[in-house]
Scaffold this motif. Structure first.
Motif, short mmCIF file in Angstrom:
data_model
loop_
_atom_site.label_atom_id
_atom_site.label_comp_id
_atom_site.label_asym_id
_atom_site.label_seq_id
_atom_site.Cartn_x
_atom_site.Cartn_y
_atom_site.Cartn_z
N HIS A 39 0.81 -1.21 0.00
CA HIS A 39 0.00 0.00 0.00
C HIS A 39 0.85 1.27 0.00
O HIS A 39 0.61 2.20 -0.77
CB HIS A 39 -0.96 -0.01 1.20
CG HIS A 39 -1.85 1.18 1.27
ND1 HIS A 39 -2.94 1.31 0.44
CD2 HIS A 39 -1.80 2.29 2.03
CE1 HIS A 39 -3.54 2.46 0.71
NE2 HIS A 39 -2.86 3.07 1.68
N GLU A 40 1.86 1.31 0.85
CA GLU A 40 2.70 2.50 0.94
C GLU A 40 3.48 2.73 -0.35
O GLU A 40 3.71 3.87 -0.76
CB GLU A 40 3.65 2.40 2.13
CG GLU A 40 4.40 3.70 2.38
CD GLU A 40 5.19 3.66 3.68
OE1 GLU A 40 6.32 4.13 3.66
OE2 GLU A 40 4.65 3.17 4.69
N SER A 41 3.88 1.64 -1.02
CA SER A 41 4.62 1.78 -2.28
C SER A 41 3.75 2.39 -3.37
O SER A 41 4.24 3.11 -4.24
CB SER A 41 5.15 0.42 -2.75
OG SER A 41 6.12 -0.05 -1.85
N VAL A 42 2.44 2.11 -3.33
CA VAL A 42 1.54 2.71 -4.31
C VAL A 42 1.36 4.19 -4.01
O VAL A 42 1.48 5.04 -4.89
CB VAL A 42 0.17 1.99 -4.32
CG1 VAL A 42 -0.82 2.74 -5.20
CG2 VAL A 42 0.32 0.56 -4.82
N SER A 43 1.12 4.51 -2.74
CA SER A 43 0.89 5.92 -2.39
C SER A 43 2.16 6.76 -2.56
O SER A 43 2.08 7.95 -2.80
CB SER A 43 0.33 6.05 -0.97
OG SER A 43 1.23 5.52 -0.04
N SER A 44 3.34 6.15 -2.47
CA SER A 44 4.58 6.90 -2.65
C SER A 44 4.95 7.02 -4.13
O SER A 44 5.90 7.71 -4.47
CB SER A 44 5.72 6.24 -1.89
OG SER A 44 6.09 5.02 -2.49
N GLY A 45 4.22 6.33 -5.00
CA GLY A 45 4.49 6.43 -6.43
C GLY A 45 5.40 5.35 -6.97
O GLY A 45 5.62 5.28 -8.17
N PHE A 46 5.95 4.49 -6.11
CA PHE A 46 6.83 3.42 -6.60
C PHE A 46 6.04 2.41 -7.44
O PHE A 46 6.45 2.02 -8.51
CB PHE A 46 7.52 2.72 -5.43
CG PHE A 46 8.41 1.59 -5.85
CD1 PHE A 46 9.59 1.83 -6.52
CD2 PHE A 46 8.07 0.28 -5.58
CE1 PHE A 46 10.42 0.79 -6.93
CE2 PHE A 46 8.88 -0.77 -5.97
CZ PHE A 46 10.05 -0.51 -6.64
N LEU A 47 4.89 2.00 -6.94
CA LEU A 47 3.99 1.12 -7.68
C LEU A 47 2.78 1.91 -8.13
O LEU A 47 2.30 2.78 -7.41
CB LEU A 47 3.50 -0.04 -6.79
CG LEU A 47 4.52 -1.07 -6.33
CD1 LEU A 47 3.85 -2.07 -5.40
CD2 LEU A 47 5.13 -1.79 -7.51
N ALA A 48 2.28 1.58 -9.31
CA ALA A 48 1.05 2.22 -9.79
C ALA A 48 -0.17 1.41 -9.38
O ALA A 48 -1.25 1.97 -9.17
CB ALA A 48 1.08 2.39 -11.30
N ASP A 49 -0.03 0.09 -9.24
CA ASP A 49 -1.16 -0.76 -8.88
C ASP A 49 -0.63 -2.17 -8.66
O ASP A 49 0.51 -2.48 -9.02
CB ASP A 49 -2.20 -0.77 -10.00
CG ASP A 49 -3.61 -1.10 -9.52
OD1 ASP A 49 -3.78 -1.44 -8.33
OD2 ASP A 49 -4.54 -1.03 -10.34
N TYR A 50 -1.43 -3.04 -8.10
CA TYR A 50 -1.07 -4.45 -7.96
C TYR A 50 -2.34 -5.27 -7.86
O TYR A 50 -3.42 -4.75 -7.60
CB TYR A 50 -0.14 -4.71 -6.76
CG TYR A 50 -0.72 -4.26 -5.44
CD1 TYR A 50 -1.47 -5.12 -4.65
CD2 TYR A 50 -0.52 -2.96 -4.98
CE1 TYR A 50 -2.01 -4.71 -3.45
CE2 TYR A 50 -1.04 -2.54 -3.77
CZ TYR A 50 -1.79 -3.42 -3.02
OH TYR A 50 -2.31 -3.01 -1.82
N GLU A 51 -2.19 -6.57 -8.08
CA GLU A 51 -3.33 -7.48 -8.06
C GLU A 51 -2.86 -8.84 -7.55
O GLU A 51 -1.78 -9.30 -7.91
CB GLU A 51 -3.88 -7.62 -9.48
CG GLU A 51 -4.96 -8.64 -9.65
CD GLU A 51 -5.38 -8.80 -11.12
OE1 GLU A 51 -6.56 -9.03 -11.35
OE2 GLU A 51 -4.51 -8.70 -12.01
#
Length: 139
Positions: A39-51
């Motif tokens: 979750h934190e990686s998405v909000s920090s911009g490292f990840l755009a999404d995951y499934e």
């Protein structure tokens, strides 16, 4: 949650994770833990999404007596099972993840191995394709 950039290309990278079977009885717990971790990686911009693809029914290979790095990932094979219905002439395509060597087995042995999870009538025929031998292309 996602962090897509409008009108921009994004790389989709497939990942496989091996998780202790001690937690496998509660797959929601696994998904929640991974969700919290990512979750934190998405909000920090490292990840755009995951499934999570198969957290509801993960494959469960067994480690050897002297486990080596990557052995469980190498042991798990993915096949395409094509069941041809003799009555309707229709075909069902089933993706199978297993440690069994389905391509080395007789048709009867494959049918017996998958009968609890794939519906196969007496006169149906099957074809087994090892997906690790297929070429991957991106369109």
């Amino acid at each position: 949650m996602h962090n897509y950039t409008a009108n921009a290309k994004h790389a989709v990278i497939n990942t496989r994770l091996v998780i202790s079977a001690d937690d496998s009885h509660n797959v929601d717990h696994i998904a929640d833990g991974l969700n919290e971790l990512l979750h934190e990686s998405v909000s920090s911009g490292f990840l755009a999404d995951y499934e999570f693809i198969n957290s509801d029914n993960p494959a469960m290979p067994t480690a050897s007596a002297s486990p080596e790095e990557g052995e469980l990932l190498d042991e798990l094979k993915t096949y395409l099972l094509i069941v041809s219905n003799s009555k309707t002439h229709s075909k069902e395509h089933v993706r199978v993840e297993t440690t069994l060597e389905l391509c080395e087995m007789s048709e009867e042995d494959v049918i017996n191995a998958v009968t609890d999870v794939v519906e196969i009538d007496n006169n149906d025929s099957i074809a087994v394709i090892d997906l690790s031998l297929t070429e991957r292309v991106v369109l």
